[in-house]
Design a protein around this motif. Structure first.
Motif, PDB file in Angstrom:
ATOM      1  N   GLU A 131       0.837  -1.211   0.000  1.00  0.00           N
ATOM      2  CA  GLU A 131       0.000   0.000   0.000  1.00  0.00           C
ATOM      3  C   GLU A 131       0.871   1.261   0.000  1.00  0.00           C
ATOM      4  O   GLU A 131       0.620   2.203  -0.769  1.00  0.00           O
ATOM      5  CB  GLU A 131      -0.910  -0.004   1.226  1.00  0.00           C
ATOM      6  CG  GLU A 131      -1.827   1.196   1.323  1.00  0.00           C
ATOM      7  CD  GLU A 131      -2.717   1.150   2.554  1.00  0.00           C
ATOM      8  OE1 GLU A 131      -3.316   2.200   2.877  1.00  0.00           O
ATOM      9  OE2 GLU A 131      -2.814   0.088   3.189  1.00  0.00           O
ATOM     10  N   ALA A 132       1.905   1.295   0.854  1.00  0.00           N
ATOM     11  CA  ALA A 132       2.776   2.465   0.924  1.00  0.00           C
ATOM     12  C   ALA A 132       3.559   2.661  -0.372  1.00  0.00           C
ATOM     13  O   ALA A 132       3.739   3.789  -0.842  1.00  0.00           O
ATOM     14  CB  ALA A 132       3.748   2.318   2.099  1.00  0.00           C
ATOM     15  N   SER A 133       3.992   1.558  -0.970  1.00  0.00           N
ATOM     16  CA  SER A 133       4.720   1.637  -2.234  1.00  0.00           C
ATOM     17  C   SER A 133       3.826   2.179  -3.341  1.00  0.00           C
ATOM     18  O   SER A 133       4.252   3.004  -4.163  1.00  0.00           O
ATOM     19  CB  SER A 133       5.260   0.261  -2.616  1.00  0.00           C
ATOM     20  OG  SER A 133       5.939   0.297  -3.851  1.00  0.00           O
ATOM     21  N   GLY A 134       2.576   1.744  -3.341  1.00  0.00           N
ATOM     22  CA  GLY A 134       1.623   2.233  -4.341  1.00  0.00           C
ATOM     23  C   GLY A 134       1.385   3.723  -4.200  1.00  0.00           C
ATOM     24  O   GLY A 134       1.311   4.452  -5.206  1.00  0.00           O
ATOM     25  N   LYS A 135       1.249   4.195  -2.965  1.00  0.00           N
ATOM     26  CA  LYS A 135       1.053   5.628  -2.712  1.00  0.00           C
ATOM     27  C   LYS A 135       2.261   6.428  -3.189  1.00  0.00           C
ATOM     28  O   LYS A 135       2.113   7.469  -3.851  1.00  0.00           O
ATOM     29  CB  LYS A 135       0.820   5.862  -1.215  1.00  0.00           C
ATOM     30  CG  LYS A 135       0.682   7.336  -0.817  1.00  0.00           C
ATOM     31  CD  LYS A 135       0.425   7.450   0.685  1.00  0.00           C
ATOM     32  CE  LYS A 135       0.276   8.903   1.117  1.00  0.00           C
ATOM     33  NZ  LYS A 135       1.549   9.645   0.993  1.00  0.00           N
ATOM     34  N   PHE A 136       3.456   5.941  -2.864  1.00  0.00           N
ATOM     35  CA  PHE A 136       4.670   6.630  -3.282  1.00  0.00           C
ATOM     36  C   PHE A 136       4.765   6.707  -4.802  1.00  0.00           C
ATOM     37  O   PHE A 136       5.050   7.772  -5.363  1.00  0.00           O
ATOM     38  CB  PHE A 136       5.892   5.904  -2.717  1.00  0.00           C
ATOM     39  CG  PHE A 136       7.202   6.403  -3.277  1.00  0.00           C
ATOM     40  CD1 PHE A 136       7.818   7.514  -2.742  1.00  0.00           C
ATOM     41  CD2 PHE A 136       7.799   5.759  -4.349  1.00  0.00           C
ATOM     42  CE1 PHE A 136       9.015   7.990  -3.260  1.00  0.00           C
ATOM     43  CE2 PHE A 136       8.992   6.221  -4.887  1.00  0.00           C
ATOM     44  CZ  PHE A 136       9.604   7.336  -4.330  1.00  0.00           C
ATOM     45  N   GLN A 137       4.505   5.600  -5.478  1.00  0.00           N
ATOM     46  CA  GLN A 137       4.619   5.575  -6.933  1.00  0.00           C
ATOM     47  C   GLN A 137       3.600   6.514  -7.586  1.00  0.00           C
ATOM     48  O   GLN A 137       3.902   7.201  -8.562  1.00  0.00           O
ATOM     49  CB  GLN A 137       4.451   4.147  -7.444  1.00  0.00           C
ATOM     50  CG  GLN A 137       5.596   3.233  -7.037  1.00  0.00           C
ATOM     51  CD  GLN A 137       5.520   1.869  -7.671  1.00  0.00           C
ATOM     52  OE1 GLN A 137       5.403   1.744  -8.879  1.00  0.00           O
ATOM     53  NE2 GLN A 137       5.583   0.814  -6.850  1.00  0.00           N
ATOM     54  N   LYS A 138       2.385   6.556  -7.032  1.00  0.00           N
ATOM     55  CA  LYS A 138       1.346   7.441  -7.561  1.00  0.00           C
ATOM     56  C   LYS A 138       1.780   8.902  -7.448  1.00  0.00           C
ATOM     57  O   LYS A 138       1.649   9.684  -8.401  1.00  0.00           O
ATOM     58  CB  LYS A 138       0.039   7.207  -6.809  1.00  0.00           C
ATOM     59  CG  LYS A 138      -1.127   8.105  -7.240  1.00  0.00           C
ATOM     60  CD  LYS A 138      -2.390   7.710  -6.471  1.00  0.00           C
ATOM     61  CE  LYS A 138      -3.571   8.592  -6.862  1.00  0.00           C
ATOM     62  NZ  LYS A 138      -3.379   9.992  -6.407  1.00  0.00           N
ATOM     63  N   GLU A 139       2.322   9.277  -6.286  1.00  0.00           N
ATOM     64  CA  GLU A 139       2.722  10.664  -6.071  1.00  0.00           C
ATOM     65  C   GLU A 139       3.943  11.036  -6.909  1.00  0.00           C
ATOM     66  O   GLU A 139       4.032  12.152  -7.431  1.00  0.00           O
ATOM     67  CB  GLU A 139       2.993  10.898  -4.584  1.00  0.00           C
ATOM     68  CG  GLU A 139       1.724  10.817  -3.738  1.00  0.00           C
ATOM     69  CD  GLU A 139       1.960  11.163  -2.289  1.00  0.00           C
ATOM     70  OE1 GLU A 139       3.140  11.240  -1.864  1.00  0.00           O
ATOM     71  OE2 GLU A 139       0.969  11.366  -1.564  1.00  0.00           O
ATOM     72  N   LYS A 140       4.889  10.119  -7.057  1.00  0.00           N
ATOM     73  CA  LYS A 140       6.059  10.409  -7.880  1.00  0.00           C
ATOM     74  C   LYS A 140       5.657  10.569  -9.345  1.00  0.00           C
ATOM     75  O   LYS A 140       6.155  11.465 -10.044  1.00  0.00           O
ATOM     76  CB  LYS A 140       7.107   9.305  -7.732  1.00  0.00           C
ATOM     77  CG  LYS A 140       8.409   9.622  -8.473  1.00  0.00           C
ATOM     78  CD  LYS A 140       9.487   8.577  -8.221  1.00  0.00           C
ATOM     79  CE  LYS A 140      10.796   8.981  -8.893  1.00  0.00           C
ATOM     80  NZ  LYS A 140      11.884   7.990  -8.683  1.00  0.00           N
TER      81      LYS A 140
END
Length: 335
Positions: free
Chosen positions: A277-286
């Motif tokens: 979940e955290a990785s998905g959030k990071f990738q979306k924001e980047k």
């Protein structure tokens, strides 16, 4: 192969000049119960490889017991070491050679004076002694070199030495900045990094042994890291599951938003779900940051982007003469 990087301890017998603050002169060891919890659940998520790091992992009082646990659980393993204790522990490895994929020795220069300048007097000879044992006992090994202003001019010599000694590979990586690194002028500028990467590309074509660059090199690929592809999970000695091993170990005075959870309080499976979940959030924001045209050239160094994102380098603003200080984010980009 998908792997889990486990920081067995933050204790180390050396105090290397280029090391992250939280990875030397420490006094903490991973609880064996944490390793048991990992081994029980990790295979169900596709992980079949364990890499022990530190600190110096061979200093963990349960190191031998942990090797047996990993091997008997059916995992392959390897570990990173400065080689200082190798004469004392290598016989403990022999019963587990079928599971041992390789040992990675830290090598900070082709010359004794360069290596010992960073790691301490006598450390180069300890590595050479450890390597000679590996050759005699047929224990597979590779080398890892962190590129500093001191070692940058020796890359060809380092590759030659690695091949001559019988290493099965060489991994080269950029520094993660700390106040000590900046104060002692060990890091190199963004331009010098690009120039160094060009040299490494040439070495890859010249030598027969595999030569790879660790994540952090300049790339237009937005998500090049194994950790973002869920092919690598980092766990520190406290049992914290973190976004990346290059983000942990900076000490207590920097951001800790990279910590996803702690295996003293949750199962590995629960931590894995949170990490996805955290990785998905990071990738979306980047991706949004990139699509909005806000990328700086320095953001194409993926580790640098993450260090900014997780607020690990705000202290660099105090070092106005350092070329990286101008690239620290000065505004809140992500809420």
């Amino acid at each position: 192969m998908p792997g889990i990087l486990i920081e067995l301890t933050n204790r180390c017998n050396l105090s290397c000049h280029h090391c992250l603050d939280g990875r030397h002169s420490g006094d903490g060891d991973l609880k064996i119960e944490i390793l048991e919890r990992i081994l029980r659940n990790a295979r169900g998520h596709g992980f079949d490889y364990i890499s022990f790091t530190g600190g110096e992992p061979t200093l963990h009082p349960g190191f031998t017991e942990m090797l047996t646990m990993v091997s008997e659980a059916g995992y392959n393993f390897g570990f990173v070491t400065n080689g200082w204790n190798f004469t004392r522990i290598y016989e403990k490895l022999l019963p587990h050679l079928n599971s041992l994929t390789g040992i990675t020795f830290s090598l900070e220069g082709a010359r004794e004076e360069t290596h010992d300048m960073l790691r301490g007097k006598g450390s180069y000879r300890r590595v050479m002694q450890a390597v000679s044992i590996c050759v005699v006992k047929d224990i597979p090994f590779t080398f890892n070199t962190v590129i500093t202003s001191h070692s940058r001019g020796e890359l060809n010599e380092i590759a030659m030495l690695a091949a001559k000694l019988g290493g099965r590979g060489l991994r080269l990586g950029h520094l993660i900045s700390t106040p000590r690194i900046v104060s002692e002028n060990m890091d190199i500028s963004p331009i010098e990094r690009r120039q160094t990467e060009t040299i490494i590309c040439q070495l890859q074509k010249t030598f027969s042994i595999p030569i790879v660059m660790a994540s952090g090199y300049y790339t237009t690929e937005l998500f090049p890291c194994a950790s973002l592809k869920m092919e690598e999970i980092n766990i520190d000695w406290r049992g914290n599951v973190t976004m990346c091993c290059n983000l942990s170990g900076h000490g207590e005075d920097v951001g800790n938003d990279d910590i996803i959870g702690n295996l003293n309080e949750m199962s590995f499976s629960e931590a894995y779900v949170s990490l996805v979940e955290a990785s998905g959030k990071f990738q979306k924001e980047k991706l949004e940051h990139y699509s909005n045209g806000k990328f700086r050239d320095s953001d194409y160094f993926p580790c640098w982007f993450c260090l900014n994102y997780f607020k690990k380098v705000d202290w660099l603003k105090e070092f106005s003469g350092n070329p990286w200080s101008r690239m620290v984010w000065t505004e809140v980009i992500f809420a």
